[in-house]
Design an enzyme around this catalytic site. Structure first.
Site, PDB file in Angstrom:
ATOM      1  N   SER A  29      -9.166 -40.740  -4.999  1.00 16.24           N
ATOM      2  CA  SER A  29      -9.746 -39.883  -6.025  1.00 16.24           C
ATOM      3  C   SER A  29      -8.873 -39.909  -7.277  1.00 16.24           C
ATOM      4  O   SER A  29      -8.049 -40.821  -7.445  1.00 16.24           O
ATOM      5  CB  SER A  29      -9.921 -38.457  -5.488  1.00 16.24           C
ATOM      6  OG  SER A  29     -10.724 -37.695  -6.361  1.00 16.24           O
ATOM      7  N   ASN A  30      -9.060 -38.969  -8.175  1.00 10.46           N
ATOM      8  CA  ASN A  30      -8.256 -38.893  -9.397  1.00 10.46           C
ATOM      9  C   ASN A  30      -8.112 -37.431  -9.811  1.00 10.46           C
ATOM     10  O   ASN A  30      -8.650 -36.538  -9.168  1.00 10.46           O
ATOM     11  CB  ASN A  30      -8.894 -39.743 -10.508  1.00 10.46           C
ATOM     12  CG  ASN A  30     -10.283 -39.260 -10.855  1.00 10.46           C
ATOM     13  OD1 ASN A  30     -10.451 -38.169 -11.388  1.00 10.46           O
ATOM     14  ND2 ASN A  30     -11.298 -40.053 -10.539  1.00 10.46           N
TER      15      ASN A  30
END
Ligand code: C5P
Length: 225
Positions: A29-30
Site C-alpha cells: 500500500s502507500n
C-alpha cells in the site's frame, strides 16, 4: 440555483490508497491519507451533486451527504467506479498502487528456518483514470486527475494529461519541504487544455472548494454544438 449549481449532476470521486493483498495478512500500500479526495467529495456534495465516493482504507471520517463505497484493491476500485453508472464528472484523487501481487495466495505464507525469503512477483494494476477517460458515449463530460511530483511538476502534469486522456490535471508539489503528504495544506496548479493556473498554498478543504466551484462553472457552460 446559485448555491447548488451542481444539483442534478452526478459525480464520482476516488480517494485514499489501495491495498493489494500478498496473502491474507500482508499487503502492498502507500501513505495516502484520503484527505484531499474526501474533501473534494464533500465540496461537490455541498454544491448539490449526487456524489459516489470510492475509497480505499483511510482513517479520515466519511464525508456527509455522499454515497461511500469502501474497497481495498485497485481492481475493486475500478469495478466500483464502473458500477457507479453514468456520471457527469469524475475526480480521481486516489493513490492507486501501481502494482499488485501477481499471484496472491489464500493461506498465510509461512516463514521456515533455512528456507530463503519468497520472491514477490508483481503485476500492473488497471489505470482507473485512463479507463474513465476513454472516449465513448459513456465518458463523463469532465475527468480530473491528480499528479504528485517532486520535480518538473508542470511538464510532467502536461504530459500526464495527454497520456491519460483526462481533461484536467491537478498538479501538486509533494517535495518533502511542502509537507503535502498527510499534511493539511496543498500547493496546486490546474492544468487544462487552456493552460496552467497557479493556485496559492491553501488548506486541502479550500483546494476542494475551489475545484468544486470550477467543476460547477465548467458543467454549467453551454456545450459546444
Ligand atoms: O500515473 P500516476 O499514478 O502518476 O497518475 C496519477 C493519477 O492517476 C491520479 O489521478 C490517480 O488517481 C490516477 N491513477 C488511477 N489508477 C492508477 C494509477 C493512477 O486512477 N492505476
Amino acid at each position: 440555483t446559485q448555491d447548488r449549481p451542481l444539483a442534478g449532476k452526478r459525480a464520482l470521486v476516488t480517494s485514499g490508497p489501495t491495498r493489494e493483498a500478498i496473502d491474507p495478512v500482508r499487503y502492498i500500500s502507500n501513505h495516502s491519507s484520503g484527505k484531499q479526495g474526501h474533501a473534494i467529495a464533500a465540496a461537490l456534495a455541498r454544491l448539490g451533486a449526487e456524489v459516489t465516493l470510492v475509497s480505499g482504507p483511510v482513517t479520515v471520517p466519511d464525508p456527509a451527504g455522499v454515497k461511500i463505497v469502501k474497497i481495498e484493491s485497485a481492481d475493486e476500485m475500478l469495478a466500483a467506479c464502473l458500477a457507479a453508472g453514468a456520471i457527469d464528472v469524475a475526480v480521481c484523487a486516489a493513490a492507486v498502487a501501481d502494482w499488485k501481487a501477481a499471484h496472491p495466495v489464500t493461506a498465510k505464507i509461512k516463514k521456515q528456518n533455512g528456507v530463503p525469503p519468497p520472491r514477490l512477483e508483481l503485476a500492473p494494476n488497471p489505470d482507473i483514470l485512463a479507463t474513465l477517460s476513454k472516449p465513448g458515449p459513456t465518458r463523463p463530460s469532465l475527468v480530473v486527475g491528480f499528479a504528485a511530483e517532486t520535480e518538473n511538476l508542470i511538464a510532467n502534469a502536461v504530459d500526464k494529461r495527454k497520456r491519460k486522456g483526462c481533461d484536467w490535471i491537478v498538479a501538486n508539489d509533494v517535495s518533502p519541504a511542502t509537507g503535502t503528504f498527510g499534511g493539511e495544506r496543498n500547493t496546486v496548479h490546474l492544468v487544462s487544455a487552456e493552460g496552467v493556473e497557479d493556485w496559492p498554498t491553501l488548506a486541502k478543504e479550500e483546494v476542494a472548494v475551489r475545484l468544486a466551484v470550477r467543476i460547477a462553472d465548467h458543467l454549467g457552460r453551454p456545450r459546444p454544438a
